[in-house]
Design a protein around this motif. Structure first.
Motif, PDB file in Angstrom:
ATOM      1  N   ASP A   9       0.836  -1.209   0.000  1.00  0.00           N
ATOM      2  CA  ASP A   9       0.000   0.000   0.000  1.00  0.00           C
ATOM      3  C   ASP A   9       0.865   1.251   0.000  1.00  0.00           C
ATOM      4  O   ASP A   9       0.586   2.223  -0.732  1.00  0.00           O
ATOM      5  CB  ASP A   9      -0.933   0.010   1.216  1.00  0.00           C
ATOM      6  CG  ASP A   9      -2.032  -1.041   1.106  1.00  0.00           C
ATOM      7  OD1 ASP A   9      -2.255  -1.538  -0.038  1.00  0.00           O
ATOM      8  OD2 ASP A   9      -2.638  -1.382   2.130  1.00  0.00           O
ATOM      9  N   GLU A  10       1.893   1.249   0.816  1.00  0.00           N
ATOM     10  CA  GLU A  10       2.781   2.408   0.862  1.00  0.00           C
ATOM     11  C   GLU A  10       3.469   2.608  -0.481  1.00  0.00           C
ATOM     12  O   GLU A  10       3.665   3.733  -0.945  1.00  0.00           O
ATOM     13  CB  GLU A  10       3.839   2.209   1.954  1.00  0.00           C
ATOM     14  CG  GLU A  10       3.296   2.263   3.371  1.00  0.00           C
ATOM     15  CD  GLU A  10       4.360   1.990   4.397  1.00  0.00           C
ATOM     16  OE1 GLU A  10       4.911   2.958   4.941  1.00  0.00           O
ATOM     17  OE2 GLU A  10       4.669   0.791   4.618  1.00  0.00           O
ATOM     18  N   THR A  11       3.836   1.473  -1.126  1.00  0.00           N
ATOM     19  CA  THR A  11       4.525   1.555  -2.416  1.00  0.00           C
ATOM     20  C   THR A  11       3.591   2.105  -3.488  1.00  0.00           C
ATOM     21  O   THR A  11       3.968   2.989  -4.276  1.00  0.00           O
ATOM     22  CB  THR A  11       5.034   0.168  -2.832  1.00  0.00           C
ATOM     23  OG1 THR A  11       5.848  -0.367  -1.788  1.00  0.00           O
ATOM     24  CG2 THR A  11       5.845   0.266  -4.112  1.00  0.00           C
ATOM     25  N   VAL A  12       2.340   1.619  -3.524  1.00  0.00           N
ATOM     26  CA  VAL A  12       1.377   2.109  -4.518  1.00  0.00           C
ATOM     27  C   VAL A  12       1.142   3.598  -4.314  1.00  0.00           C
ATOM     28  O   VAL A  12       1.067   4.375  -5.273  1.00  0.00           O
ATOM     29  CB  VAL A  12       0.063   1.316  -4.438  1.00  0.00           C
ATOM     30  CG1 VAL A  12      -1.007   1.966  -5.323  1.00  0.00           C
ATOM     31  CG2 VAL A  12       0.282  -0.131  -4.831  1.00  0.00           C
ATOM     32  N   SER A  13       1.057   3.990  -3.055  1.00  0.00           N
ATOM     33  CA  SER A  13       0.831   5.400  -2.738  1.00  0.00           C
ATOM     34  C   SER A  13       1.986   6.251  -3.246  1.00  0.00           C
ATOM     35  O   SER A  13       1.775   7.336  -3.803  1.00  0.00           O
ATOM     36  CB  SER A  13       0.673   5.559  -1.224  1.00  0.00           C
ATOM     37  OG  SER A  13       0.541   6.916  -0.880  1.00  0.00           O
ATOM     38  N   ALA A  14       3.223   5.724  -3.084  1.00  0.00           N
ATOM     39  CA  ALA A  14       4.391   6.468  -3.553  1.00  0.00           C
ATOM     40  C   ALA A  14       4.386   6.592  -5.069  1.00  0.00           C
ATOM     41  O   ALA A  14       4.729   7.644  -5.636  1.00  0.00           O
ATOM     42  CB  ALA A  14       5.673   5.770  -3.084  1.00  0.00           C
ATOM     43  N   LEU A  15       3.961   5.554  -5.752  1.00  0.00           N
ATOM     44  CA  LEU A  15       3.903   5.570  -7.221  1.00  0.00           C
ATOM     45  C   LEU A  15       2.863   6.580  -7.702  1.00  0.00           C
ATOM     46  O   LEU A  15       3.085   7.342  -8.651  1.00  0.00           O
ATOM     47  CB  LEU A  15       3.577   4.167  -7.774  1.00  0.00           C
ATOM     48  CG  LEU A  15       4.674   3.109  -7.603  1.00  0.00           C
ATOM     49  CD1 LEU A  15       4.138   1.719  -7.968  1.00  0.00           C
ATOM     50  CD2 LEU A  15       5.888   3.452  -8.458  1.00  0.00           C
ATOM     51  N   GLU A  16       1.719   6.595  -7.066  1.00  0.00           N
ATOM     52  CA  GLU A  16       0.652   7.501  -7.489  1.00  0.00           C
ATOM     53  C   GLU A  16       1.006   8.958  -7.193  1.00  0.00           C
ATOM     54  O   GLU A  16       0.585   9.875  -7.922  1.00  0.00           O
ATOM     55  CB  GLU A  16      -0.649   7.121  -6.788  1.00  0.00           C
ATOM     56  CG  GLU A  16      -1.212   5.783  -7.272  1.00  0.00           C
ATOM     57  CD  GLU A  16      -2.432   5.352  -6.468  1.00  0.00           C
ATOM     58  OE1 GLU A  16      -2.632   5.900  -5.352  1.00  0.00           O
ATOM     59  OE2 GLU A  16      -3.166   4.456  -6.941  1.00  0.00           O
ATOM     60  N   LYS A  66       2.022  -3.287 -10.788  1.00  0.00           N
ATOM     61  CA  LYS A  66       0.848  -3.851 -11.468  1.00  0.00           C
ATOM     62  C   LYS A  66      -0.437  -3.156 -11.036  1.00  0.00           C
ATOM     63  O   LYS A  66      -1.365  -2.975 -11.842  1.00  0.00           O
ATOM     64  CB  LYS A  66       0.743  -5.350 -11.182  1.00  0.00           C
ATOM     65  CG  LYS A  66       1.795  -6.203 -11.888  1.00  0.00           C
ATOM     66  CD  LYS A  66       1.772  -7.650 -11.420  1.00  0.00           C
ATOM     67  CE  LYS A  66       0.447  -8.320 -11.730  1.00  0.00           C
ATOM     68  NZ  LYS A  66       0.437  -9.721 -11.297  1.00  0.00           N
ATOM     69  N   SER A  67      -0.443  -2.743  -9.794  1.00  0.00           N
ATOM     70  CA  SER A  67      -1.675  -2.137  -9.259  1.00  0.00           C
ATOM     71  C   SER A  67      -1.768  -0.641  -9.525  1.00  0.00           C
ATOM     72  O   SER A  67      -2.837  -0.037  -9.354  1.00  0.00           O
ATOM     73  CB  SER A  67      -1.752  -2.386  -7.748  1.00  0.00           C
ATOM     74  OG  SER A  67      -1.810  -3.775  -7.465  1.00  0.00           O
ATOM     75  N   ALA A  68      -0.674  -0.001  -9.913  1.00  0.00           N
ATOM     76  CA  ALA A  68      -0.663   1.447 -10.148  1.00  0.00           C
ATOM     77  C   ALA A  68      -0.863   1.710 -11.632  1.00  0.00           C
ATOM     78  O   ALA A  68       0.023   1.380 -12.434  1.00  0.00           O
ATOM     79  CB  ALA A  68       0.652   2.051  -9.656  1.00  0.00           C
TER      80      ALA A  68
END
Length: 892
Positions: free
Chosen positions: A151-158, A198-200
Motif C-alpha cells: 500500500d505504501e509503495t502504490v501510494s508512492a507511485l501515485e 501492477k496495481s498502479a
C-alpha cells in the motif's frame, strides 16, 4: 552464374557500412549504465541507436506494450526480458530508455496503431545492477519506491503525478554480490514493488535476467560456469522465480531475426536483383532441402546456424552481441581481402582467423570450455592457409578449416563438427559435391594436427589427432630401427622365398642352392653394393647360372624411410591407445595404410637386375610391378630376356645339343648341374628341363635311356630306350644323342628277336610307350621246343620234336601307385586257376633296381613289397615299374 562478393562490391551492388573497415568489437558492447550516464556513441546517441536497430517482432511487441501501459491503455505492468547474455536485453532497454527520454519512437506507426499522438510523459527509474549497492533502497531513484508495504509503495507511485517506468538491467549481478540472506530480503522487496507496479495505473517495470526462458533454460543452468560464482546462478534462478509469478518471460530476439539484424547493422545497400539471383542460384545448387536462402543475402543461412543456434548454446557466448561481432569481423576481413572474395555469400567458411579480435572471441576458453588457439594458429593459419593453400586468403583448405572450426563450437560432444554435407553447402559452387567435400575434409584431417574425425564429423580439438600422434612418434624413430624394420619385415614380405627363388640380403650368408634362382639383394644403405654384387657374380661361383643380383635405386630411399617411420610411429601409438577402441582401430588402419605404402616403395626401389651372360655381367631394368609378387616379376623378366628357360618357347633342337656339347650320353642329373653352371645358356628349373628333354625325345633331337646306360654289349631284355615317341623323361634317365639312340634300339630289337634262350623280356620297348599313371598289359607268347626259341606272339614251334609245354608272358607297365592293384588282381586270378608263374620286376626313378621271384614264397614276398611301395607313393614320386609275369602253361 550469379555475382561473387568481390564482383557485387566492386560493381556497387553490395555496400557494407563504412565504419566496418575500422571496426573493433568494443563498438558492440552494451552497458546500460553507460547509456544512463550518456557514455559511448551508438547506444547513448538515440539517432545512432535508432538507425542501427532492426526492430524484431518481439521488440516491437514490447515497445507497443510499454507505450500502451504508460498511456494507461493496458494492464500489462511487468515485462520480463529473459535470454542469455547478449540476447538483446540491454539493447532493448536502451531503446526503451531513449524512447521515453526523448519521447520519440523508432517507428511512428506504433503510435498510430495505439491511436497515440505522442509518447506519454513518464518518470523513468533506470537502474543497472552493476551500479547498485546494498540495500537497494539507498539508490537515489529506486529507493523512493521501495516501501515496507504494498500500500505504501502504490501510494508512492501515485504521488509521482505521472506514470513511473522502471528499467532494470543486470539485477542478477547485484544479487550475486550480496550475502544470501540479504539477497532473499532484497528479492522480497522487489516482489512487493512488482505487485505495486501492477496495481498502479500507467506504471511499468521492464526487468531483465539471464534466466527464465524455456528456449534458453539450459543456459541458466550453466550460468555459474560463465561468471564462475555459484551465487550468481542461484540469484538468477531466484529472480526468475519471482518474475515468473508476475509475468511471462519475453525473448527480444529469436534466431529467425538474426539475418535481418545483420543486414540492418552491417549493410548500407544491397541490390535486390543481385540478392535474389544469388539466393536462387545457391538454393538450386544445394538442393534447397532444409536450407532457406531467401532474405539472407549477403549472409549465408548457415552462418546463423553456427552462431545463433550452435555457438550461442554456450552460456558465455553473448547471443546477438557476440554473433554480431563475429560477422562484422568477417565482413572486415572480406573488405581487406576483397580481390580474393570469389564466393557468393559469407558463410562459416570465411572467418578471418588472422584477425586477433576474431581469434580472441572464438578461442575464449572461459566461454567454450576448451582452448583452441593452438589449433587456429597451427592448422588453420599454418597447415591450411600457408602450406596447403600457398598463403592465399580464402583458399579451399583455409575455408574448409574455418567451417570445421565453426561447427566444432557446440556444447554437446555428439553434435560437434562438420559433416561433408555442411561443408558442401558452405562452399558451393567451389566444392561441387558432397564427395568432393569429403575428400577435402579427409585431406585436411590427414595433414592437420588438431582436426579429428568422429562418426563422420570433422572437428577441432585441443589435443593432437591420431595422424599427428603418429607423426610425432615417427619423428622419434631412429635410422637403426628403420633398417631393422626393412630387413626383418619388408624384406621378408617383398622377397619371400618360393620354389623358384631364394632371396638373400646378407652377402656373408649367400649360399646358392640347386634348382632355384639365387638372388642377392643389395640393401639401399650399403656403401658400395656394386662391388658386393660383382663379387657374387663370379665365373668361379657355384651354380653361377642361377645367381641374380638386385640393385636398389637409392633416390627412393627417402620415401621408403618416411613410410617406415610412420609405420613404427603408428605401432607405438597403437600400444598407447589400446583402451580406446575407436582410436585404436583408427591407428591400426593408418598403420596398415602406411605399411602398404612402405611395401610399395621398397618393392619399387629394386628396378635393376644383374646376372652373368657368358663371362660378362649383364645389367637390365626390371618392372617390379609386373606380377603379383616380386618373384613373379623377376621370373617373367628373366624368361623374356632368355636368362631363364621357358619350355613353351625354347627350341629343344638348339638348347639340348648346346647343353650336351660333344658328349653322346649324359645322365639327366648331370644335365641339371650343367644348366645351373653354363652361363652361355638359359638356366632351366629341373621340371622345365625335363619338359625340354621330353620334347627333344619326341622330336628326335635326343633319345632317353631308362636308367644308367651300360656298355652296349651288356644291354639286356630289361633295358628300354625311347626315341621319336612321347615319353616323360625321369631324373634317373640317361640322355643320348640320336645316333646312339638308334644303335641302342637296334641292339634291343635284336635281343628281342633272336637272342639267347634266357633272354626273356622281348618287346619291352614297345610297352614302355604307355603313359604314366596307367597300367598297360602286353601279352606275348613264346613257343619253346627242343629245337630252340619260336617267334614272339605264338609263332610256329621251333624245328624238332613236338613241344609239350610253353610259357606266356604278360608285361605290366605302371607308376608305382597303380602297380599293386593291377598285379594283385592278375596273380589272384592265376592262383585260382592253378597256373604256375614267376615274376621279374624293374624299377626306375627315385627307386631303381631289378627283382626276380621264382618260387611261390618269393612271388608272395614280392607282391607284399610292391603293396608297401604303392602305399608309399606320395613320398616316392616319379617311380615307374615294369613287371613281367612268366606263366608256364601245359599243352597237348
Amino acid at each position: 552464374m550469379s555475382l561473387t562478393i568481390r564482383e557485387a562490391v566492386s560493381k556497387g551492388k553490395l555496400v557494407f557500412k563504412d565504419w566496418i573497415k575500422t571496426f573493433t568489437p568494443e563498438l558492440f558492447e552494451v552497458n546500460f549504465s553507460d547509456v544512463i550516464a550518456g557514455r559511448g556513441k551508438i547506444y547513448s546517441d538515440p539517432d545512432e541507436l535508432f538507425s542501427n536497430t532492426y526492430l524484431t517482432e518481439r521488440m516491437r511487441d514490447v515497445l507497443r506494450w510499454c507505450l500502451a501501459r504508460a498511456a494507461k491503455l493496458s494492464d500489462k505492468g511487468i515485462i520480463h526480458l529473459a535470454t542469455g547474455f547478449g540476447g538483446g536485453k540491454s539493447h532493448l532497454l536502451s531503446l526503451l530508455y531513449h524512447t521515453f527520454r526523448t519521447r520519440r519512437v523508432i517507428d511512428p506507426h506504433i503510435l498510430e496503431e495505439l491511436s497515440l499522438g505522442e509518447v506519454p510523459e513518464v518518470e523513468m527509474v533506470a537502474v543497472d545492477g552493476h551500479n547498485l549497492a546494498y540495500p537497494m533502497s539507498s539508490h537515489q531513484s529506486l529507493g523512493k519506491y521501495l516501501k515496507p508495504t504494498k500500500d505504501e509503495t502504490v501510494s508512492a507511485l501515485e504521488s509521482a503525478g505521472k506514470p513511473v517506468v522502471f528499467l532494470i538491467d543486470e539485477l542478477v549481478v547485484y544479487l550475486a554480490k550480496i550475502k544470501e540472506s540479504e539477497a532473499s530480503s532484497e528479492l522480497a522487496h522487489l516482489h512487493t514493488l512488482m505487485e505495486s507496479v501492477k496495481s498502479a495505473p500507467g506504471c511499468l517495470m521492464v526487468i531483465s535476467s539471464p534466466s527464465g526462458s524455456a528456449a534458453y533454460g539450459k543456459e541458466a543452468e550453466q550460468l555459474d560456469q560463465v561468471v564462475q560464482k555459484s551465487r550468481t546462478a542461484s540469484a538468477a534462478l531466484a529472480l526468475t522465480s519471482i518474475t515468473s509469478r508476475v509475468t511471462e518471460p519475453i525473448v527480444p530476439v529469436e534466431a529467425a531475426d538474426f539475418p535481418s539484424i545483420l543486414k540492418k547493422r552491417l549493410v548500407e545497400y544491397v541490390d535486390d536483383y543481385t540478392a535474389k539471383a544469388v539466393e536462387n542460384c545457391l538454393g538450386r545448387l544445394v538442393g534447397g532441402v532444409g536450407l532457406d536462402f531467401s532474405g539472407c543475402y549477403p549472409f549465408h543461412p548457415l552462418l546463423t546456424d553456427v552462431l545463433y543456434t550452435r555457438a550461442s548454446q554456450f552460456p558465455g557466448f553473448q547471443k546477438t552481441r557476440d554473433s554480431l561481432k563475429v560477422v562484422a569481423l568477417a565482413v572486415k576481413g572480406v573488405l581487406r581481402n576483397l580481390e580474393r572474395a570469389e564466393f557468393h555469400m559469407i558463410s562459416p567458411s570465411e572467418m578471418p582467423f588472422d584477425d586477433p579480435d576474431l581469434k580472441s572471441i572464438l578461442t575464449n576458453e572461459k566461454v567454450f570450455g576448451v582452448n583452441l588457439e593452438q589449433a587456429v594458429t597451427k592448422d588453420i593459419l599454418g597447415t591450411a592457409r600457408t602450406r596447403l593453400d600457398g598463403g592465399a586468403p580464402y583458399g579451399s583448405y583455409a575455408r574448409a578449416a574455418s567451417a570445421v572450426f565453426m561447427y566444432s563450437l557446440h556444447p554437446e560432444e555428439s553434435k560437434k563438427g562438420a559433416l561433408p554435407e555442411n561443408l558442401f553447402r558452405c562452399m558451393v559452387p567451389t566444392v561441387k559435391s558432397k564427395d568432393d567435400a569429403e575428400k577435402l575434409l579427409e585431406n585436411l584431417y590427414k595433414e592437420s594436427d588438431f582436426v579429428w574425425k568422429s562418426e563422420g564429423r570433422y572437428l577441432f580439438k585441443s589435443k593432437q589427432n591420431v595422424p599427428n600422434m603418429i607423426k610425432t612418434r615417427a619423428n622419434q624413430v631412429t635410422e637403426h630401427e628403420v633398417k631393422e624394420y626393412v630387413r626383418n619385415t619388408l624384406f621378408q614380405i617383398v622377397f619371400k622365398d618360393d620354389a623358384r627363388c631364394a632371396f638373400f640380403s646378407d652377402p656373408k650368408l649367400f649360399a646358392p642352392s640347386e634348382n632355384r634362382l639365387n638372388i642377392l639383394v643389395a640393401m639401399y644403405w650399403d656403401d658400395n653394393p656394386q662391388v658386393t654384387l660383382s663379387g657374387a657374380l663370379s665365373i668361379t661361383a657355384n651354380n653361377k647360372n642361377t645367381i641374380v643380383a638386385l640393385l636398389p635405386n637409392k633416390d627412393q630411399a627417402g620415401l621408403l624411410t618416411y613410410y617406415a617411420k610412420q609405420v613404427l610411429g603408428a605401432e607405438k601409438v597403437i600400444k598407447e591407445l589400446r583402451a580406446d577402441k575407436a582410436l585404436y582401430g583408427e591407428a591400426r588402419a593408418l598403420k596398415d595404410q602406411f605399411e602398404g605404402n612402405a611395401l610399395s616403395a621398397f618393392k619399387n626401389m629394386y628396378s635393376e637386375v644383374w646376372y652373368l651372360s657368358g663371362t660378362n655381367i649383364k645389367q637390365e631394368k626390371i618392372d617390379p610391378a609386373r606380377g603379383n609378387t616380386f618373384a613373379d616379376a623377376l621370373v617373367d623378366h628373366l624368361r623374356r630376356k632368355q636368362k631363364l628357360a621357358d619350355p613353351s618357347t625354347i627350341d629343344p633342337s638348339v638348347y639340348i645339343p648346346q647343353l650336351m656339347g660333344v658328349r653322346d650320353r649324359v645322365p639327366v642329373r648331370d644335365l641339371y648341374k650343367d644348366a645351373e653352371t653354363m652361363t652361355t645358356l638359359p638356366f632351366a628349373f629341373r621340371e622345365d628341363l625335363r619338359k625340354i628333354l621330353s620334347a627333344g625325345v619326341r622330336d628326335g633331337v635326343v633319345g632317353a635311356f631308362e636308367g644308367v646306360l651300360p656298355p652296349l654289349q651288356d644291354l639286356t631284355k630289361y633295358n628300354k630306350c625311347h626315341f621319336r615317341e612321347v615319353y616323360e623323361v625321369q631324373d634317373g634317365d640317361t640322355i643320348v644323342k640320336p645316333d646312339l639312340a638308334t644303335e641302342i634300339l637296334k641292339r634291343l630289337e635284336a635281343i628281342a628277336d633272336g637272342g639267347k634262350a634266357d633272354t626273356g623280356m622281348a618287346g619291352i620297348t614297345a610297352a614302355a610307350g604307355i603313359g604314366a599313371g596307367t597300367a598297360g598289359i602286353d601279352t606275348r607268347t613264346t613257343g619253346i621246343g627242343t629245337g630252340g626259341i619260336g617267334s614272339i606272339g605264338g609263332g610256329a614251334a621251333g624245328v624238332g620234336a613236338t613241344t609239350t609245354t610253353h610259357t606266356e608272358r604278360e608285361v605290366i607297365v605302371a607308376n608305382i601307385s597303380d602297380l599293386y592293384d593291377a598285379l594283385s588282381k592278375k596273380t589272384t586270378e592265376l592262383m585260382i586257376n592253378g597256373v604256375e608263374y614267376e615274376l621279374e620286376a624293374e624299377f626306375t626313378g627315385a627307386i631303381s633296381g631289378r627283382l626276380t621271384a621264382k618260387t611261390p614264397e618269393e612271388t608272395s614276398a614280392m607282391v607284399s613289397l610292391i603293396q608297401a611301395l604303392s602305399g608309399a607313393a606320395k613320398i616316392l614320386p616319379s617311380v615307374k615299374s615294369t613287371v613281367i609275369i612268366i606263366k608256364r602253361v601245359g599243352s597237348s
